[in-house]
Scaffold this active site. Sequence first.
Site, PDB file in Angstrom:
ATOM      1  N   TYR A 144       0.858  -1.184   0.000  1.00 31.46           N
ATOM      2  CA  TYR A 144       0.000   0.000   0.000  1.00 31.46           C
ATOM      3  C   TYR A 144       0.890   1.229   0.000  1.00 31.46           C
ATOM      4  O   TYR A 144       1.858   1.293   0.765  1.00 31.46           O
ATOM      5  CB  TYR A 144      -0.892   0.006   1.253  1.00 31.46           C
ATOM      6  N   ASP A 239       9.468   2.917  -0.737  1.00 33.83           N
ATOM      7  CA  ASP A 239       8.427   3.606   0.029  1.00 33.83           C
ATOM      8  C   ASP A 239       8.706   3.319   1.510  1.00 33.83           C
ATOM      9  O   ASP A 239       8.367   2.260   2.018  1.00 33.83           O
ATOM     10  CB  ASP A 239       7.041   3.117  -0.381  1.00 33.83           C
ATOM     11  N   LYS A 267       4.770   9.844   8.367  1.00 35.64           N
ATOM     12  CA  LYS A 267       4.665   9.343   9.742  1.00 35.64           C
ATOM     13  C   LYS A 267       5.737   9.898  10.680  1.00 35.64           C
ATOM     14  O   LYS A 267       5.652  11.020  11.155  1.00 35.64           O
ATOM     15  CB  LYS A 267       4.655   7.804   9.717  1.00 35.64           C
TER      16      LYS A 267
HETATM   17  P1  KE4 Z   1      -0.654   8.568   4.310  1.00 31.20           P
HETATM   18  O1  KE4 Z   1      -1.163   9.255   3.065  1.00 31.20           O
HETATM   19  O2  KE4 Z   1      -1.708   7.751   5.003  1.00 31.20           O
HETATM   20  O3  KE4 Z   1       0.109   9.522   5.242  1.00 31.20           O
HETATM   21  O4  KE4 Z   1       0.505   7.541   3.851  1.00 31.20           O
HETATM   22  C1  KE4 Z   1       0.184   6.576   2.865  1.00 31.20           C
HETATM   23  C2  KE4 Z   1       1.151   5.419   2.970  1.00 31.20           C
HETATM   24  C3  KE4 Z   1       2.180   5.322   2.048  1.00 31.20           C
HETATM   25  N1  KE4 Z   1       3.071   4.314   2.096  1.00 31.20           N
HETATM   26  C4  KE4 Z   1       2.999   3.374   3.065  1.00 31.20           C
HETATM   27  C5  KE4 Z   1       4.017   2.264   3.092  1.00 31.20           C
HETATM   28  C6  KE4 Z   1       1.972   3.427   4.047  1.00 31.20           C
HETATM   29  O5  KE4 Z   1       1.903   2.467   4.999  1.00 31.20           O
HETATM   30  C7  KE4 Z   1       1.039   4.468   4.004  1.00 31.20           C
HETATM   31  C8  KE4 Z   1      -0.098   4.590   4.990  1.00 31.20           C
HETATM   32  N2  KE4 Z   1      -0.162   3.575   5.986  1.00 31.20           N
HETATM   33  C9  KE4 Z   1      -1.480   3.284   6.512  1.00 31.20           C
HETATM   34  C10 KE4 Z   1      -1.334   2.153   7.533  1.00 31.20           C
HETATM   35  N3  KE4 Z   1      -1.233   0.906   6.918  1.00 31.20           N
HETATM   36  C11 KE4 Z   1      -2.121   4.493   7.081  1.00 31.20           C
HETATM   37  C12 KE4 Z   1      -3.309   4.229   7.968  1.00 31.20           C
HETATM   38  C13 KE4 Z   1      -4.573   4.687   7.338  1.00 31.20           C
HETATM   39  O6  KE4 Z   1      -4.700   4.597   6.103  1.00 31.20           O
HETATM   40  O7  KE4 Z   1      -5.438   5.140   8.114  1.00 31.20           O
END
Ligand code: KE4
Length: 426
Positions: A144, A239, A267
């Site tokens: 993801y 990523d 994060k």
């Molecule tokens: P955000 O747009 O949510 O800040 O980041 C996206 C993203 C990009 N790359 C990786 C490897 C990620 O894990 C994420 C977002 N992680 C999720 C948790 N699995 C965020 C939690 C959520 O979507 O509420």
Amino acid sequence: MEIKQSESLFKRAMTFIPGGVNSPVRAFFSVGGTPRFIERADGAYLYDQDGNKYIDYISSWGPMILGQNHPVIKEAVIKAAESGLSFGTATKREVEIAELICTSIPHVEMIRMVNSGTEAVMSAIRAARGFTGRDKVIKFEGCYHGHTDAMLVKAGSGMMTSGIPDSRGVPMACAKDTLTAIYNDIDSVEKLFAENPGKIACLIIEPVAANMGLVLPEQGFLEKIREICTKEGAILIFDEVITGFRLAWGGAAQYFHIVPDLVTYGKIIGGGMPVGAYGGRKDIMTCIAPIGSVYQAGTLSGNPIAMAAGLAQLSILKEHPEIYQQLDLIGTRFADGMRKIKEERKAPIIVNQIGSLAGVFFTKEPVIDYVSAKKSDAKEFAKYYHYMLDRGCYFAPSQFEAIFFSAAHKQQDIEDTLRKAADFFE
Ligand code: KE4
């Protein structure tokens, strides 16, 4: 456990917010029951609106690596806020955080701040396409990378949780340029390059996959990917939104000694505030506006308060590298304890762990990719989930998310959690 406040808040939330949440995986849809509405957090603990206390095993999905409500980060935010919230101009802290990262992570020669991991990924992919003049992108099933259109193909995290790996609303014209490979299967990568010679702009990968549960790269997998991308002239994007500054100061790139061309962060670099970033090779990053012709922008990018929180957290991590040993000890203690339960109680689980990340799958087969992760028994996971939640252990409400440990977790918290997990498998 009394959760009346959460129940009434969830009812109200469902009226005004899709699914009652501002991010799908929080809704508890895959585990059932009522999401806990958290009122405050401190150290390794969350406290919900009904006053229940939980050990925090999601750490806000990764940012809170030093624990919740850290005094130094809180102080930095309060102090920054006293000077104003947002100016839309260049500011000193943006230089300081960029300098801190670029002078201490060799493969990050230049960096651009954005407001989320999604924005970081979207921008890094655009930079790779602009730099190479190619359109196609390789991602891996179950990984993801945020919700930018091109990445919502066979995606993990909330999409895997809800069983919709391909989102509606993504035009075929966009999805056709996203090719999916199989994690830990180098042949599937070589096949895509062979079928699309000279057309692949970049390959993006979670160097440790933490969005299909936790799946580790097998020996040599990342090295082979690096070799193929170099040979094919494709940009390798790590990523590191989850692994960045978590597996090591230099993230998975440092941990596995692989040099990506671009890296995305999120994060941890925001210390709990909305921050993402992308960076890497100078020859690629100088393609970005205003010095280059790849456009990317953001009203609140480099926001002074967010930079203050990020700088405070990163500075502590940089000055105290022993934190990484501490995090590894905690993660290893948990994983060893769960494997002991598996042996002694014949628990039908597989435990993956690296540093301060872990994953517990309700399956008997090793979990090495999307297909093997999907074989997990989500119903059994849901039972375990609520058993542990009702006993004060707050894990991610999905079989396809990771467990995040922080420097605030103590041995006692882990022992307490393991005791409860052992009782579940009685
Ligand atoms: P955000 O747009 O949510 O800040 O980041 C996206 C993203 C990009 N790359 C990786 C490897 C990620 O894990 C994420 C977002 N992680 C999720 C948790 N699995 C965020 C939690 C959520 O979507 O509420």
